[in-house]
Design a protein around this motif. Structure first.
Motif, short mmCIF file in Angstrom:
data_model
loop_
_atom_site.label_atom_id
_atom_site.label_comp_id
_atom_site.label_asym_id
_atom_site.label_seq_id
_atom_site.Cartn_x
_atom_site.Cartn_y
_atom_site.Cartn_z
N VAL A 53 57.07 -54.59 23.99
CA VAL A 53 57.33 -54.43 25.42
C VAL A 53 57.39 -55.84 25.99
O VAL A 53 56.40 -56.58 25.95
CB VAL A 53 56.24 -53.60 26.11
CG1 VAL A 53 56.55 -53.45 27.60
CG2 VAL A 53 56.12 -52.22 25.45
N ILE A 54 58.55 -56.22 26.52
CA ILE A 54 58.86 -57.62 26.79
C ILE A 54 58.97 -57.88 28.28
O ILE A 54 59.61 -57.13 29.02
CB ILE A 54 60.19 -58.00 26.10
CG1 ILE A 54 60.09 -57.75 24.59
CG2 ILE A 54 60.55 -59.45 26.38
CD1 ILE A 54 61.41 -57.91 23.87
N GLY A 55 58.37 -58.99 28.72
CA GLY A 55 58.46 -59.42 30.10
C GLY A 55 58.96 -60.84 30.20
O GLY A 55 58.78 -61.65 29.27
N LEU A 56 59.56 -61.19 31.33
CA LEU A 56 60.04 -62.54 31.59
C LEU A 56 58.85 -63.49 31.61
O LEU A 56 57.89 -63.29 32.34
CB LEU A 56 60.79 -62.58 32.91
CG LEU A 56 61.59 -63.84 33.23
CD1 LEU A 56 62.72 -64.05 32.22
CD2 LEU A 56 62.15 -63.77 34.65
N THR A 57 58.93 -64.54 30.81
CA THR A 57 57.79 -65.44 30.65
C THR A 57 57.37 -66.08 31.95
O THR A 57 58.17 -66.27 32.87
CB THR A 57 58.10 -66.52 29.60
OG1 THR A 57 56.88 -67.14 29.18
CG2 THR A 57 59.03 -67.58 30.15
N SER A 58 56.11 -66.41 32.05
CA SER A 58 55.55 -67.05 33.24
C SER A 58 56.11 -68.47 33.39
O SER A 58 56.27 -69.17 32.38
CB SER A 58 54.03 -67.10 33.11
OG SER A 58 53.44 -67.58 34.27
N PRO A 59 56.43 -68.90 34.61
CA PRO A 59 56.28 -68.21 35.88
C PRO A 59 57.48 -67.37 36.30
O PRO A 59 57.56 -66.97 37.46
CB PRO A 59 56.08 -69.38 36.86
CG PRO A 59 56.96 -70.46 36.30
CD PRO A 59 56.83 -70.32 34.81
N GLY A 60 58.40 -67.13 35.38
CA GLY A 60 59.56 -66.32 35.71
C GLY A 60 60.36 -66.94 36.85
O GLY A 60 60.55 -68.15 36.92
N VAL A 61 60.80 -66.09 37.77
CA VAL A 61 61.58 -66.59 38.92
C VAL A 61 60.68 -67.02 40.06
O VAL A 61 61.17 -67.49 41.09
CB VAL A 61 62.57 -65.51 39.42
CG1 VAL A 61 63.51 -65.09 38.31
CG2 VAL A 61 61.84 -64.29 39.98
#
Length: 357
Positions: free
Chosen positions: A86-94
């Motif tokens: 389950v993948i999320g945009l890495t910190s800090p993202g946008v």
């Protein structure tokens, strides 16, 4: 030798890792422009600025893995015995970007991740990235992510340029998340400039300690500000064994009640429930980065085994041997299956399937 897929025991469940990161090359281009400016946020400079410029083996590994959503990622998953990420945009993202850039790029990042999900439908699951800088746009992107991209969770990398979601101006995000049934993964971010200096001096600003302090603070701000009284069905996910909050639960309950009674702070008002009640009813916890049996057992006992999930924290903590450590813990079969598979399938709305081996 680190355990690989063939070293691990046969099991009737999938291993679903629920806090794994990616970074589109297009976002790195935006980051480079931000870093080239003279007034760079100190936390961002010490986080992504370091990883993007360091020749160290660790930094090179992380940057190579972050941008890959195909062969290298799948290879690492197979070597670790992980069936699904389950993948999320890495910190800090946008959230480090100016408002207009953030609002325009969040859908781009989501589309890139959705395309990878279509290429690998049995292996990759996406979380929706949003720009809290524009809460109305963030709410619309949550709706688009669910309705068009087949994503059923949201990732927010803690504070946005020093502002916290406990501020009511951000609450349209919670309204949309509650309405769409999308849990929000409250992922760490580098500390804002007002907090970070003493942590940097000691080398403690990152994942070793600072991330947990800052994200735990954010979660507590949500609890004490009344977010969950206003949005009782809202679900928040915390990694890293709940950023230590379960271990503080007794003292949080006592001192919250004492602070309300003392009328010491206008910001601390009575809530409908105790802090520990909100933790148990509005939060889910992953073990990302913590393959420690004693901590996992305590957290399962405190939260209930249906609210604790497996995560690796790839690629920042790519440790295949930890899968074997967790498999070797003394857990009832149904608890083990819930930890590795069932809780993630339910929370992220992942279709059930049999494990690859």
């Amino acid at each position: 030798m680190s355990p690989t897929l063939i070293d691990l025991p046969h099991r009737p469940y999938r291993r679903i890792a629920t806090e794994e990161a990616f970074c589109p090359p297009e976002m790195l281009e935006i980051y480079n422009k931000i870093l080239a400016k003279g007034d760079v946020d100190v936390g961002f400079k010490h986080l992504m600025g370091f990883y993007m410029s360091s020749p160290s083996e660790r930094a090179q590994h992380i940057m190579r893995c972050l941008v890959d959503l195909d062969d290298l990622r799948l290879q690492h998953m197979d070597e670790a015995g992980v069936d699904v990420q389950v993948i999320g945009l890495t910190s800090p993202g946008v959230q480090i970007m100016d408002k207009d850039t953030a609002v325009s790029f969040a859908p781009v990042a989501n589309d890139i991740l959705a395309a990878a999900m279509r290429r690998h439908p049995d292996r990759l699951v996406g979380m929706i990235a949003v720009a809290p800088q524009d809460p109305a746009a963030a709410a619309k992107e949550i709706q688009r992510g669910v309705n068009q991209l087949n994503m059923h969770s949201v990732v927010i990398n803690s504070h946005t340029q020093g502002e916290y979601l406990s501020d009511t101006k951000f609450w349209p995000i919670f309204e949309a998340a509650e309405a769409m049934g999308t849990p929000i993964y409250l992922h760490p971010n580098a500390m804002p400039a007002s907090m970070i200096q003493h942590f940097i001096e000691a080398g403690l600003d990152g994942a070793i300690y600072g991330f947990g302090v800052e994200t735990g603070l954010h979660a507590l701000r949500l609890i004490t500000s009344g977010v969950f009284d206003r949005f009782p069905k809202l679900q928040i996910i915390l990694g890293h064994m709940g950023e230590a909050l379960p271990f503080w639960a007794y003292r949080l309950d006592y001192m919250h009640a004492a602070t309300v009674k003392s009328k010491r702070y206008p910001s601390i008002q009575p809530t409908q429930k105790k802090p520990s009640d909100y933790l148990r009813e509005n939060f889910h916890i992953t073990n990302s980065g913590v393959a420690w049996g004693a901590a996992l057992k305590f957290t399962q006992d405190f939260m209930g085994p249906d609210r604790v999930l497996y995560a690796m924290d790839y690629p920042y903590q790519y440790a295949p041997e930890e899968v074997g450590i967790l498999e070797g813990l003394d857990m009832a079969p149904q608890v083990r299956q819930a930890f590795f598979q069932d809780n993630a399938e339910r929370l992220f709305k992942i279709p059930s399937a049999t494990p690859s081996v």
